[in-house]
Design an enzyme around this catalytic site. Structure first.
Site, PDB file in Angstrom:
ATOM      1  N   LYS A 204      35.227  29.802  32.328  1.00  0.00           N
ATOM      2  CA  LYS A 204      34.633  30.227  31.061  1.00  0.00           C
ATOM      3  C   LYS A 204      34.602  29.100  30.026  1.00  0.00           C
ATOM      4  CE  LYS A 204      35.599  35.179  31.390  1.00  0.00           C
ATOM      5  NZ  LYS A 204      36.355  36.333  30.836  1.00  0.00           N
TER       6      LYS A 204
ATOM      7  N   HIS B 132      36.039  38.339  41.218  1.00  0.00           N
ATOM      8  CA  HIS B 132      34.994  39.306  40.863  1.00  0.00           C
ATOM      9  C   HIS B 132      34.229  39.808  42.095  1.00  0.00           C
ATOM     10  CE1 HIS B 132      35.254  39.495  36.525  1.00  0.00           C
ATOM     11  NE2 HIS B 132      35.311  38.175  36.450  1.00  0.00           N
TER      12      HIS B 132
END
Length: 393
Positions: A250, A302
């Site tokens: 991120k 994920h």
């Protein structure tokens, strides 16, 4: 009538033959070479020394430079013992750099004062009776003394240690000093990696409005789940160290996407999903096992059990177990924690979701482990609660 002593076992043992000695040395050096944990190495070394010289007890003492103490984490039959650096027979041997062996701690006159502050004082606390003693200091690769072997009470008929025993324990000490230094250096490297990983994890999360405690909780949840699944302690520790990096990618996501208050567009969502690939690419080339593990976690946390996750649409066992564990740890923390933009879900609501997602989003075995470990999971959540800014309350 049979005599009562007829079934008694022999009181004394015998010194090892040359063949037995070689077997002990080869067996233990092979085990020590494969160990990364300092406590385990010390246990193996103490056991090796005890077998080599046929002692009742053998301790491996190390120097604690910060507290200026000698301590043993491995002393057969007793818990950790700490002594001032220069006290006891071990302290004397460490200070002079010379090995020592005596026949009886209670009749010896040469080291009387040293023994009174060391072995005899310890005997009074533990109820043990020390007789024969042998201490051999060991050094690191730079020749600096970092600790000592101590063997207590010879178990053969002679009941005293010999010059040959001193040779054997000196051999073990020579090997031990270098092995301990190697393990301590490895531990220091891994501790440094752990600090870097945790700090980088916090940086990644802080950019997406997460708190520092988020990565701490995910690490703890992952550790508990790994143990609950029956994974070895070492693997559980490895995941705990690596999981804080799950969202490190991120750092490369634009603020316009990462901090957008509303719903993301399809294009923005694709940009957001790229953090998994970015994180993997940041970490994948490291040869360090913690960072290699972190690369797997960053890439796969994920992914979904039913194959509908991202970035690669992996399904079921194709997803590494570390990714499957971190997935549920991350989702639980996201739902169970207050944020400036949302309130935490009620626990029952989260548990109902996990039941629904068992075999869909999450590995069924990991979900089952989660429910089994729920009391500890809740304890961790409550222990590391976030402190939100007052204006957000």
């Amino acid at each position: 009538m049979h005599e009562a002593h007829e079934l008694e076992f022999p009181r004394f043992k015998r010194d090892l033959t040359s063949e037995q000695m070689l077997r002990v040395i080869f067996d233990y050096t092979a085990k020590i070479a494969n160990e990364r944990t300092l406590d385990n190495v010390l246990i193996l070394m103490a056991n090796m020394g005890r077998e080599m010289v046929v002692a009742d007890r053998c301790s491996v003492w190390l120097i604690d430079e910060r507290s200026q103490e000698l301590f043993t984490t491995v002393a057969h039959g007793v818990k950790e013992i700490r002594l001032p650096l220069r006290s006891g027979l071990v302290g004397h041997a460490v200070e002079t750099g010379e090995p020592i062996f005596i026949d009886d701690a209670y009749t010896d006159t040469v080291y009387r004062d040293v023994l009174l502050s060391g072995a005899i004082a310890v005997d009074k606390r533990t109820g043990y009776r020390t007789k024969a003693m042998m201490v051999v200091p060991f050094r690191n690769n730079d020749g600096v003394i970092i600790g000592a072997y101590q063997a207590i009470n010879k178990m053969t008929e002679a009941e005293v240690f010999s010059g040959k025993d001193l040779e054997y324990l000196t051999l073990a000490a020579s090997y031990s000093g270098k092995s301990i230094e190697s393990v301590m250096l490895q531990n220091e490297i891994e501790e440094t990696q752990r600090e870097i990983i945790f700090t980088m994890g916090e940086i990644g999360e802080s950019r997406s409005k997460e708190t520092g405690n988020h990565v701490k909780r995910v690490a703890e949840y992952s550790y508990v789940l790994a143990l609950g699944l029956g994974m070895p302690q070492e693997d559980a520790e490895l995941l705990k160290m690596a999981s804080p990096m799950h969202d490190i990618g991120k750092v490369a996501i634009p603020d316009s996407v990462l901090k957008k208050p509303g719903k993301l567009t399809d294009e923005e969502y694709d940009i957001m999903k790229a953090h998994t690939v970015i994180g993997y690419n940041l970490l994948k080339n490291s040869n360090r096992r913690i960072l290699k593990t972190a690369a797997v976690v960053a890439s796969q946390h994920h992914e979904k059990w039913n194959g509908k996750g991202y970035p690669n649409g992996l399904r079921e066992e194709e997803i590494h177990i570390f990714g499957r564990i971190t997935a549920i740890a991350d989702v639980f923390d996201a739902l169970a924690s207050d944020r400036v933009y949302k309130k935490a879900w009620e626990l029952d609501r989260i548990l109902n979701l996990f039941k629904e997602e068992r075999g869909q989003h999450f590995d069924p075995r990991v979900v089952d482990a989660f429910f089994e470990q729920l009391p500890e999971i809740v304890r961790i959540r409550d222990t590391y609660q976030d402190q939100l800014p007052e204006e957000a309350m």
